[in-house]
Design an enzyme around this catalytic site. Structure first.
Site, PDB file in Angstrom:
ATOM      1  N   HIS A 168      -9.272   1.145   1.858  1.00  0.00           N
ATOM      2  CA  HIS A 168     -10.435   0.555   1.184  1.00  0.00           C
ATOM      3  C   HIS A 168     -11.561   1.566   1.194  1.00  0.00           C
ATOM      4  O   HIS A 168     -11.715   2.303   2.182  1.00  0.00           O
ATOM      5  CB  HIS A 168     -10.874  -0.726   1.913  1.00  0.00           C
ATOM      6  CG  HIS A 168     -11.750  -1.603   1.094  1.00  0.00           C
ATOM      7  ND1 HIS A 168     -13.093  -1.348   0.944  1.00  0.00           N
ATOM      8  CD2 HIS A 168     -11.472  -2.716   0.374  1.00  0.00           C
ATOM      9  CE1 HIS A 168     -13.608  -2.296   0.161  1.00  0.00           C
ATOM     10  NE2 HIS A 168     -12.639  -3.125  -0.197  1.00  0.00           N
TER      11      HIS A 168
ATOM     12  N   ASP B 112      -6.160  -7.635  -0.530  1.00  0.00           N
ATOM     13  CA  ASP B 112      -4.984  -7.834  -1.376  1.00  0.00           C
ATOM     14  C   ASP B 112      -3.680  -7.908  -0.585  1.00  0.00           C
ATOM     15  O   ASP B 112      -2.655  -8.315  -1.131  1.00  0.00           O
ATOM     16  CB  ASP B 112      -4.859  -6.685  -2.394  1.00  0.00           C
ATOM     17  CG  ASP B 112      -5.899  -6.783  -3.501  1.00  0.00           C
ATOM     18  OD1 ASP B 112      -6.289  -7.905  -3.828  1.00  0.00           O
ATOM     19  OD2 ASP B 112      -6.315  -5.731  -4.018  1.00  0.00           O
TER      20      ASP B 112
HETATM   21  C1  LIG Z   1      -9.877  -5.568  -3.996  1.00  0.00           C
HETATM   22  C2  LIG Z   1      -9.730  -4.137  -3.846  1.00  0.00           C
HETATM   23  O1  LIG Z   1     -10.018  -3.423  -4.782  1.00  0.00           O
HETATM   24  S1  LIG Z   1      -9.219  -3.532  -2.370  1.00  0.00           S
HETATM   25  C3  LIG Z   1      -8.305  -2.070  -2.783  1.00  0.00           C
HETATM   26  C4  LIG Z   1      -7.030  -2.414  -3.514  1.00  0.00           C
HETATM   27  N1  LIG Z   1      -6.213  -1.220  -3.783  1.00  0.00           N
HETATM   28  C5  LIG Z   1      -5.128  -0.912  -3.043  1.00  0.00           C
HETATM   29  O2  LIG Z   1      -4.757  -1.615  -2.108  1.00  0.00           O
HETATM   30  C6  LIG Z   1      -4.350   0.315  -3.498  1.00  0.00           C
HETATM   31  C7  LIG Z   1      -3.971   1.199  -2.301  1.00  0.00           C
HETATM   32  N2  LIG Z   1      -5.161   1.798  -1.732  1.00  0.00           N
HETATM   33  C8  LIG Z   1      -5.731   2.910  -2.309  1.00  0.00           C
HETATM   34  O3  LIG Z   1      -5.233   3.480  -3.287  1.00  0.00           O
HETATM   35  C9  LIG Z   1      -7.027   3.436  -1.692  1.00  0.00           C
HETATM   36  O4  LIG Z   1      -7.076   3.105  -0.335  1.00  0.00           O
HETATM   37  C10 LIG Z   1      -8.293   2.923  -2.396  1.00  0.00           C
HETATM   38  C11 LIG Z   1      -8.239   3.282  -3.874  1.00  0.00           C
HETATM   39  C12 LIG Z   1      -8.423   1.426  -2.283  1.00  0.00           C
HETATM   40  C13 LIG Z   1      -9.536   3.553  -1.751  1.00  0.00           C
HETATM   41  O5  LIG Z   1      -9.513   4.837  -2.101  1.00  0.00           O
HETATM   42  P1  LIG Z   1     -10.539   5.995  -1.657  1.00  0.00           P
HETATM   43  O6  LIG Z   1     -11.668   5.476  -0.889  1.00  0.00           O
HETATM   44  O7  LIG Z   1     -10.831   6.759  -2.884  1.00  0.00           O
HETATM   45  O8  LIG Z   1      -9.637   6.813  -0.667  1.00  0.00           O
HETATM   46  P2  LIG Z   1      -8.600   7.959  -1.051  1.00  0.00           P
HETATM   47  O9  LIG Z   1      -7.666   7.531  -2.116  1.00  0.00           O
HETATM   48  O10 LIG Z   1      -9.389   9.213  -1.280  1.00  0.00           O
HETATM   49  O11 LIG Z   1      -7.795   8.048   0.309  1.00  0.00           O
HETATM   50  C14 LIG Z   1      -8.354   8.579   1.507  1.00  0.00           C
HETATM   51  C15 LIG Z   1      -7.207   8.913   2.458  1.00  0.00           C
HETATM   52  O12 LIG Z   1      -6.541   7.701   2.830  1.00  0.00           O
HETATM   53  C16 LIG Z   1      -5.173   7.750   2.434  1.00  0.00           C
HETATM   54  N3  LIG Z   1      -4.816   6.439   1.902  1.00  0.00           N
HETATM   55  C17 LIG Z   1      -5.594   5.621   1.164  1.00  0.00           C
HETATM   56  N4  LIG Z   1      -4.950   4.497   0.855  1.00  0.00           N
HETATM   57  C18 LIG Z   1      -3.728   4.589   1.427  1.00  0.00           C
HETATM   58  C19 LIG Z   1      -2.602   3.727   1.449  1.00  0.00           C
HETATM   59  N5  LIG Z   1      -2.578   2.561   0.805  1.00  0.00           N
HETATM   60  N6  LIG Z   1      -1.514   4.145   2.130  1.00  0.00           N
HETATM   61  C20 LIG Z   1      -1.496   5.343   2.756  1.00  0.00           C
HETATM   62  N7  LIG Z   1      -2.551   6.185   2.746  1.00  0.00           N
HETATM   63  C21 LIG Z   1      -3.638   5.830   2.084  1.00  0.00           C
HETATM   64  C22 LIG Z   1      -5.099   8.807   1.351  1.00  0.00           C
HETATM   65  O13 LIG Z   1      -3.824   9.382   1.253  1.00  0.00           O
HETATM   66  C23 LIG Z   1      -6.132   9.801   1.839  1.00  0.00           C
HETATM   67  O14 LIG Z   1      -5.586  10.571   2.878  1.00  0.00           O
HETATM   68  P3  LIG Z   1      -5.911  12.131   3.025  1.00  0.00           P
HETATM   69  O15 LIG Z   1      -7.396  12.196   3.224  1.00  0.00           O
HETATM   70  O16 LIG Z   1      -5.104  12.526   4.209  1.00  0.00           O
HETATM   71  O17 LIG Z   1      -5.482  12.733   1.733  1.00  0.00           O
HETATM   72  O1  LIG Z   2     -15.188  -3.532  -2.580  1.00  0.00           O
HETATM   73  C1  LIG Z   2     -14.291  -2.899  -3.152  1.00  0.00           C
HETATM   74  O2  LIG Z   2     -14.326  -1.663  -3.347  1.00  0.00           O
HETATM   75  C2  LIG Z   2     -13.082  -3.592  -3.635  1.00  0.00           C
HETATM   76  C3  LIG Z   2     -13.252  -5.054  -3.807  1.00  0.00           C
HETATM   77  O3  LIG Z   2     -13.650  -5.545  -4.834  1.00  0.00           O
HETATM   78  C4  LIG Z   2     -12.966  -5.922  -2.685  1.00  0.00           C
HETATM   79  O4  LIG Z   2     -12.548  -5.417  -1.630  1.00  0.00           O
HETATM   80  O5  LIG Z   2     -13.115  -7.150  -2.825  1.00  0.00           O
END
Ligand SMILES: CC(=O)SCCNC(=O)CCNC(=O)[C@H](O)C(C)(C)COP(=O)(O)OP(=O)(O)OC[C@H]1O[C@@H](n2cnc3c(N)ncnc32)[C@H](O)[C@@H]1OP(=O)(O)O
Ligand SMILES: O=C([O-])CC(=O)C(=O)O
Length: 382
Positions: free
Chosen positions: A264, A319
């Site tokens: 997140h 999620d």
């Molecule tokens: C309601 C919502 O929107 S909640 C989020 C829903 N989305 C997801 O669950 C999709 C999976 N999660 C992700 O893709 C990401 O965690 C995000 C997009 C939610 C957040 O992304 P950002 O803050 O941009 O983090 P970013 O993608 O740069 O990741 C940072 C580090 O964590 C790691 N990481 C992030 N998410 C995950 C994951 N689900 N599994 C394993 N590693 C992860 C990345 O590989 C990265 O590692 P590194 O620094 O060693 O390269």
């Molecule tokens: O806050 C965020 O980046 C993602 C979101 O909407 C949530 O977690 O409910």
């Protein structure tokens, strides 16, 4: 002007808000000062939307008036229903059908000649959108099944009525309460990508239909709201795999797969909403199928404790456990993200209204990295 680049706007302050606040290190979320745990335990989705939009929890009379106003606006125009039918026949994705529906609602908006800065009218329009989204979504699902839509039930609240409109059967109290709680948990979350999208649109003083349509579009992506469906697809994959669930997650990890529902932008610890949804998932599992809950807990334990993702600040987000909850409520999996939208509309409308009270056009800039001295060559000489 500061030239430091904040890719993804991480941590950039762009507005003040009284709606919700997240402590990503403590795993704490509040809506207008109330903890998410208290609201999930004690309030209804309608009370929470009232709180977000009006700044205080409603008393009984205020809630009755608000609920009645929402209930009166539930029906959607027959043209919207016909469009939902066409889109179902075209095998459109529910999130895209919802985006189209919200955009189309505006054609039948009774107050379409008011000034853009009439925020009282915006509030009423936001209420209409909130009331109509469940009806349009349920109708879309019914058409996909080759069935007619079911009229809203006058005596049911927003959550229970949606479940009713999907099947024609009144949900049990446990199912209605669980679903209502899920809607509360998803209603607002600071300036997440979809809320920010709505705010950017709202900051041009475009109408609230445009802002909510943009919010739906932004929420649909797998990095944001789309992850809840992806989690359930992972659970299906585990179920169909020849590997045992523990082996499956080990292998996925070795292959470097990013597991949806983890990580997140704001939380460095487990999302407080995931904890509540985990409890609901466990309770539903006790009276139904327990394998989905088992799969999720195995993944969580393996990734967080054994692979040390927690130390890297990566933990289950909202999620991760919602999918197994919705599955046990009998909701089709590609409706999970639309359901998120059905709830988050409360936050989108609330933030747009709050921002428009002291509006300033949102317009950041990019550092130009392209060429600067190109010599123009006419088309016929290129
Ligand atoms: C309601 C919502 O929107 S909640 C989020 C829903 N989305 C997801 O669950 C999709 C999976 N999660 C992700 O893709 C990401 O965690 C995000 C997009 C939610 C957040 O992304 P950002 O803050 O941009 O983090 P970013 O993608 O740069 O990741 C940072 C580090 O964590 C790691 N990481 C992030 N998410 C995950 C994951 N689900 N599994 C394993 N590693 C992860 C990345 O590989 C990265 O590692 P590194 O620094 O060693 O390269
Ligand atoms: O806050 C965020 O980046 C993602 C979101 O909407 C949530 O977690 O409910």
């Amino acid at each position: 002007m500061a030239d430091d680049l904040k890719k993804g706007l991480e941590g950039v302050l762009v507005a003040e808000s009284e709606l919700s606040s997240i402590d990503g290190d403590e795993g704490r979320l509040i809506y207008r000062g109330y903890t998410i745990e208290e609201l999930a335990r004690g309030a209804s989705y309608e009370e929470v939307v009232y709180l977000l939009w009006h700044g205080h929890l409603p008393d009984e009379a205020e809630l009755a008036e608000f609920t009645e106003a929402i209930n009166e606006e539930r029906e959607v125009h027959e043209d919207v229903l016909a469009t939902m039918e066409r889109l179902a026949e075209a095998d459109e994705r529910p999130m895209a059908a919802l985006r189209t529906a919200v955009s189309m609602f505006s054609a039948y908006e009774p107050e379409d000649d008011v000034e853009p800065d009439d925020l009282e009218a915006t509030l009423r329009k936001g209420r209409r959108i909130t009331a109509k989204i469940p009806t349009a979504l349920a109708a879309f699902e019914r058409y996909r099944l080759g069935e007619d839509p079911i009229d809203p039930h006058p005596d049911l609240g927003l959550a229970a009525n949606f479940l009713y409109m999907l099947t024609g059967e009144e949900p049990s109290d446990v199912h209605a309460e669980t679903f209502d709680q899920a809607l509360i948990l998803h209603a607002d979350h600071g300036l997440n990508a979809s809320t920010f999208t709505s705010m950017v649109i709202g900051s041009t003083m475009a109408d609230i239909y445009s802002a909510v349509t943009g919010g739906v579009a932004a929420l649909s992506g797998p990095l944001h709201g789309g992850a809840n469906q992806d989690v359930m697809e992972v659970l299906f994959e585990i179920d169909e795999s020849e590997l045992d669930h523990r082996e499956w997650v080990e292998q996925a990890n070795e292959e470097g797969r990013r597991i949806p529902g983890f990580g997140h932008r704001v939380y460095n610890v487990k999302d407080p909403r995931a904890k509540i949804l985990q409890e609901r998932s466990e309770e539903l599992a006790e009276n139904g199928e327990d394998k989905w809950y088992d799969y999720t807990t195995t993944i969580e334990q393996f990734l967080t404790e054994e692979q040390g993702l927690v130390e890297k600040g990566i933990a289950p987000n909202v999620d991760f456990y919602s999918g197994s909850v919705y599955y046990q409520l009998g909701i089709p999996i590609d409706m999970y993200t639309p359901i998120f939208a059905m709830s988050r509309v409360g936050g989108w409308v609330g933030h747009v209204l709050e921002y428009q009270e002291e509006n300033r056009l949102i317009r950041p800039r990019a550092r130009y990295t392209g060429p600067t001295d190109q010599e123009f060559v006419p088309l016929e000489e290129r």
